[in-house]
Design a protein around this motif. Structure first.
Motif, PDB file in Angstrom:
ATOM      1  N   TYR A 161      48.461  38.465  43.692  1.00  0.00           N
ATOM      2  CA  TYR A 161      48.675  39.755  42.715  1.00  0.00           C
ATOM      3  C   TYR A 161      48.375  39.310  41.293  1.00  0.00           C
ATOM      4  CZ  TYR A 161      51.503  42.208  46.240  1.00  0.00           C
ATOM      5  OH  TYR A 161      52.004  42.878  47.285  1.00  0.00           O
ATOM      6  N   GLN A 162      48.687  38.347  40.652  1.00  0.00           N
ATOM      7  CA  GLN A 162      48.121  38.097  39.285  1.00  0.00           C
ATOM      8  C   GLN A 162      46.861  38.131  39.153  1.00  0.00           C
ATOM      9  OE1 GLN A 162      49.798  34.592  37.484  1.00  0.00           O
ATOM     10  NE2 GLN A 162      52.026  35.361  38.175  1.00  0.00           N
ATOM     11  N   ALA A 163      45.826  37.541  40.300  1.00  0.00           N
ATOM     12  CA  ALA A 163      44.377  37.425  39.991  1.00  0.00           C
ATOM     13  C   ALA A 163      43.915  38.899  40.134  1.00  0.00           C
ATOM     14  CB  ALA A 163      43.817  36.702  41.533  1.00  0.00           C
ATOM     15  N   LEU A 164      44.814  39.938  40.856  1.00  0.00           N
ATOM     16  CA  LEU A 164      44.404  41.217  41.035  1.00  0.00           C
ATOM     17  C   LEU A 164      44.417  42.221  39.598  1.00  0.00           C
ATOM     18  CD1 LEU A 164      45.629  42.185  44.495  1.00  0.00           C
ATOM     19  CD2 LEU A 164      43.056  41.993  43.750  1.00  0.00           C
ATOM     20  N   CYS A 209      42.798  48.406  47.706  1.00  0.00           N
ATOM     21  CA  CYS A 209      42.780  47.986  49.011  1.00  0.00           C
ATOM     22  C   CYS A 209      44.397  47.778  49.386  1.00  0.00           C
ATOM     23  CB  CYS A 209      42.000  46.816  49.442  1.00  0.00           C
ATOM     24  SG  CYS A 209      40.385  46.862  49.297  1.00  0.00           S
ATOM     25  N   LEU A 210      45.024  47.746  48.344  1.00  0.00           N
ATOM     26  CA  LEU A 210      46.693  47.455  48.341  1.00  0.00           C
ATOM     27  C   LEU A 210      46.993  48.637  48.877  1.00  0.00           C
ATOM     28  CD1 LEU A 210      47.618  45.564  45.096  1.00  0.00           C
ATOM     29  CD2 LEU A 210      47.218  44.596  47.184  1.00  0.00           C
ATOM     30  N   ARG A 211      48.192  48.578  49.604  1.00  0.00           N
ATOM     31  CA  ARG A 211      48.956  49.857  50.270  1.00  0.00           C
ATOM     32  C   ARG A 211      49.249  50.782  49.135  1.00  0.00           C
ATOM     33  NH1 ARG A 211      54.103  51.606  50.564  1.00  0.00           N
ATOM     34  NH2 ARG A 211      54.745  49.582  49.887  1.00  0.00           N
ATOM     35  N   THR A 212      50.026  50.620  47.833  1.00  0.00           N
ATOM     36  CA  THR A 212      49.962  51.374  46.837  1.00  0.00           C
ATOM     37  C   THR A 212      49.154  51.679  46.061  1.00  0.00           C
ATOM     38  OG1 THR A 212      50.640  49.457  45.328  1.00  0.00           O
ATOM     39  CG2 THR A 212      52.498  50.238  46.603  1.00  0.00           C
ATOM     40  N   GLY A 213      47.950  50.979  46.125  1.00  0.00           N
ATOM     41  CA  GLY A 213      46.840  51.401  45.359  1.00  0.00           C
ATOM     42  C   GLY A 213      46.783  51.307  43.881  1.00  0.00           C
ATOM     43  N   ARG A 214      48.218  50.663  43.442  1.00  0.00           N
ATOM     44  CA  ARG A 214      48.316  50.646  42.122  1.00  0.00           C
ATOM     45  C   ARG A 214      47.325  49.572  41.248  1.00  0.00           C
ATOM     46  NH1 ARG A 214      53.665  49.356  43.404  1.00  0.00           N
ATOM     47  NH2 ARG A 214      55.079  51.379  43.408  1.00  0.00           N
ATOM     48  N   ALA A 215      46.773  50.094  40.114  1.00  0.00           N
ATOM     49  CA  ALA A 215      45.749  49.348  39.254  1.00  0.00           C
ATOM     50  C   ALA A 215      46.706  48.544  38.302  1.00  0.00           C
ATOM     51  CB  ALA A 215      44.678  50.083  38.375  1.00  0.00           C
ATOM     52  N   LEU A 216      47.946  48.673  38.043  1.00  0.00           N
ATOM     53  CA  LEU A 216      48.497  48.061  37.210  1.00  0.00           C
ATOM     54  C   LEU A 216      50.066  47.886  37.974  1.00  0.00           C
ATOM     55  CD1 LEU A 216      48.385  50.269  34.035  1.00  0.00           C
ATOM     56  CD2 LEU A 216      47.170  48.134  34.566  1.00  0.00           C
ATOM     57  N   ARG A 217      50.692  46.645  37.604  1.00  0.00           N
ATOM     58  CA  ARG A 217      52.092  46.313  37.907  1.00  0.00           C
ATOM     59  C   ARG A 217      53.171  47.161  37.273  1.00  0.00           C
ATOM     60  NH1 ARG A 217      53.946  40.520  39.857  1.00  0.00           N
ATOM     61  NH2 ARG A 217      53.006  41.068  41.670  1.00  0.00           N
ATOM     62  N   VAL A 218      54.082  47.540  38.014  1.00  0.00           N
ATOM     63  CA  VAL A 218      55.273  48.478  37.442  1.00  0.00           C
ATOM     64  C   VAL A 218      56.454  47.553  37.145  1.00  0.00           C
ATOM     65  CG1 VAL A 218      56.553  50.322  37.562  1.00  0.00           C
ATOM     66  CG2 VAL A 218      54.268  50.485  38.527  1.00  0.00           C
ATOM     67  N   PRO A 219      56.829  47.466  35.816  1.00  0.00           N
ATOM     68  CA  PRO A 219      57.913  46.725  35.529  1.00  0.00           C
ATOM     69  C   PRO A 219      59.098  47.232  36.123  1.00  0.00           C
ATOM     70  CG  PRO A 219      56.843  47.154  33.466  1.00  0.00           C
ATOM     71  CD  PRO A 219      56.185  48.027  34.565  1.00  0.00           C
ATOM     72  N   GLY A 255      38.984  35.639  36.270  1.00  0.00           N
ATOM     73  CA  GLY A 255      37.759  35.007  37.111  1.00  0.00           C
ATOM     74  C   GLY A 255      37.886  34.996  38.411  1.00  0.00           C
ATOM     75  N   ALA A 256      38.642  35.572  38.983  1.00  0.00           N
ATOM     76  CA  ALA A 256      38.952  35.360  40.612  1.00  0.00           C
ATOM     77  C   ALA A 256      38.866  36.530  41.484  1.00  0.00           C
ATOM     78  CB  ALA A 256      40.185  34.837  40.859  1.00  0.00           C
ATOM     79  N   LEU A 257      39.573  37.652  41.291  1.00  0.00           N
ATOM     80  CA  LEU A 257      39.552  38.867  42.285  1.00  0.00           C
ATOM     81  C   LEU A 257      39.137  40.029  41.127  1.00  0.00           C
ATOM     82  CD1 LEU A 257      42.213  38.131  44.654  1.00  0.00           C
ATOM     83  CD2 LEU A 257      39.896  37.715  44.737  1.00  0.00           C
ATOM     84  N   ARG A 258      38.483  41.002  41.415  1.00  0.00           N
ATOM     85  CA  ARG A 258      38.097  42.345  40.963  1.00  0.00           C
ATOM     86  C   ARG A 258      39.307  42.977  40.920  1.00  0.00           C
ATOM     87  NH1 ARG A 258      33.993  41.557  44.224  1.00  0.00           N
ATOM     88  NH2 ARG A 258      34.491  43.659  45.175  1.00  0.00           N
ATOM     89  N   ARG A 259      39.510  43.862  39.758  1.00  0.00           N
ATOM     90  CA  ARG A 259      40.541  44.592  39.829  1.00  0.00           C
ATOM     91  C   ARG A 259      40.172  45.894  40.538  1.00  0.00           C
ATOM     92  NH1 ARG A 259      43.839  46.584  34.276  1.00  0.00           N
ATOM     93  NH2 ARG A 259      44.545  44.446  34.527  1.00  0.00           N
ATOM     94  N   SER A 313      39.919  43.069  51.642  1.00  0.00           N
ATOM     95  CA  SER A 313      38.985  44.331  51.423  1.00  0.00           C
ATOM     96  C   SER A 313      37.899  44.319  52.367  1.00  0.00           C
ATOM     97  CB  SER A 313      38.289  44.324  49.980  1.00  0.00           C
ATOM     98  OG  SER A 313      37.463  43.242  49.851  1.00  0.00           O
ATOM     99  N   GLY A 314      38.105  43.672  53.642  1.00  0.00           N
ATOM    100  CA  GLY A 314      36.882  43.554  54.801  1.00  0.00           C
ATOM    101  C   GLY A 314      36.907  44.919  55.379  1.00  0.00           C
TER     102      GLY A 314
END
Length: 449
Positions: free
Chosen positions: A212-215, A230-240, A221-225, A150-151
């Protein structure tokens, strides 16, 4: 004897069934109903888990009591059975039943009263072994990951460039909307670059899956959702994975794929095989194109917007008022193509756009056999793609196409059909089609449509 709170309405078995159905490709709402909970609960479970099944949610071995066995214990206790009698009934040792009644009895009322739901809930709480994630425990590693993910984007002289201000809404970015500007290294790039930047420091190692799991998983308790923006897809949820396999147009079957198209259409041996597509403009405007593969003869479809388009906010999953919905395209193709003789109406090849959802009815109305290209394969209808490039001379990108009337489209089509083509030995498409019509009617005079 203090109770830790209220037991949930669903137990481990419900969640296991829920994630099994998610793995099968079901939606969150359908998986919730299939697991025995409400659709809202299914949606909440999916979002809280970030679209990823919890790692500790696995079927128990026979060593542990199941929820069904706890229900049997509750019923037996209600009938006044003793501990050894319950143990013989379940095929368990008496010490297992005694320990279960002592540890997992309900204590909210100040007395020990065994309830299966509460006992299952307490057992699941006791089996939890929370482990601090590596990113949460290693501040240096977490800062490295966050900076690369996210820099801020900087100019060559080092001046930070903020880019557009984008509000976090907790979901994937919308189409044609501003995106957050960031350094935006992918988790895989970050994980592999760590081995180069810290070749001698084994503590600076992490897998891209852990990032990815931390996101995606809340409570790590690590990375904020929010950093998923900042991901290329911008997905807030992982798609099965199974859910992505089920994507696609439901109206397309194997029988209508381009691989089933007759060979005479591929080799351009005879006319009558067409390709089609939409030319899009501003505010949902569109023009349909039909191009004959052998003669390159072009016909344009007038697709005016329907009444009320643009007057009110667009309704999600509402009627297609822009003028190029499935019914409008079907009617326009039928009205245009039926002006030709039946010998010139053999096949039509289109991409997998939703505007052709009514292709079955179109085949009934016109006699055209409809075929669809493979996904992301525009070269399979290259004649139409080339023609659309020529049409951009008259209908540039970024312009409103609704200002052009049906007579305007006919004039443009005539301009293309009377333009000499190298592939036709410098004849025009109109001349090539007219020659074929003369062969069909040797005693008469054919005229080009």
């Amino acid at each position: 004897m203090r109770s830790p709170g209220r037991a949930p309405v669903a137990n481990r078995e419900h969640r296991l069934r829920f994630w099994e159905q998610i793995a099968g490709g079901a939606t969150s709402e359908d998986a919730g109903v299939g697991a025995g909970v409400s659709p809202a609960v299914g949606t909440r479970w999916f979002r809280e888990a970030g679209g990823m099944p919890p790692s500790g949610l696995k079927p128990h071995s026979g060593r542990y009591l199941t929820f069904a066995e706890r229900e049997e214990i509750g019923i037996c206790r209600a009938y006044g059975f003793g501990i050894r009698e319950i143990a013989r009934h379940l095929g368990r040792s008496a010490s297992t039943i005694s320990r279960e009644l002592r540890r997992n009895a309900a204590t909210r009322g100040g007395t020990l009263h065994y309830r299966a739901v509460v006992a299952q809930w307490k057992a699941e709480r006791q089996t939890c072994r929370p482990k601090v994630s590596k990113l949460a425990a290693n501040d240096r590693l977490r800062e490295y990951v966050q900076d690369r993910l996210s820099g801020a984007v900087t100019a060559p002289d080092g001046t930070p460039i903020l880019g557009p201000e984008v509000r976090w809404i907790g979901r994937r970015h919308g189409r044609r909307q501003d995106r957050r500007w960031a350094t935006a290294w992918s988790p895989e790039q970050i994980a592999n670059r760590l081995r180069i930047d810290f070749s001698d420091d084994e503590s600076m190692r992490i897998s891209h899956e852990a990032i990815y799991q931390a996101l995606y998983v809340q409570g790590r308790g690590a990375l904020r959702r929010e950093l998923t923006a900042c991901l290329r897809t911008g997905r807030a949820l992982r798609v099965p994975r199974a859910r992505t396999r089920r994507r696609g147009k439901q109206f397309i079957t194997r029988e209508v794929m381009i691989s089933e198209r007759p060979a005479e259409a591929a080799d351009r041996a005879v006319p009558g095989h067409w390709e089609g597509d939409l030319v899009l403009g501003l505010r949902g405007s569109a023009i349909g194109t039909l191009v004959e593969r052998k003669t390159r003869f072009t016909m344009l479809l007038h697709l005016p917007p329907m009444d009320g388009h643009g007057a009110t906010p667009r309704v999600k999953n509402g009627p297609a008022t822009a003028g190029h919905g499935a019914e409008a395209v079907r009617d326009s193709i039928a009205a245009t193509i039926t002006t030709l003789p039946a010998q010139l109406r053999k096949t039509l090849t289109w991409d997998q756009g939703a505007e052709m959802a009514q292709h079955a009815q179109l085949r009934v109305d016109t006699g055209l056999a409809i075929y669809f290209c493979d996904p992301r394969s525009p070269w399979q209808r290259g004649t139409d793609e080339n023609t659309n490039g020529l049409l951009r001379q008259y209908f540039p990108k970024g312009t409103d196409l609704t200002k052009h009337s049906a007579s305007d489209l006919q004039a443009v089509a005539m301009a293309l059909n009377t333009r000499p083509r190298k592939t036709l030995d410098w004849r025009t498409p109109a001349e090539a089609l007219n020659d074929h019509l003369l062969l069909l009617q040797p005693s008469g005079v054919a005229t080009t449509p």
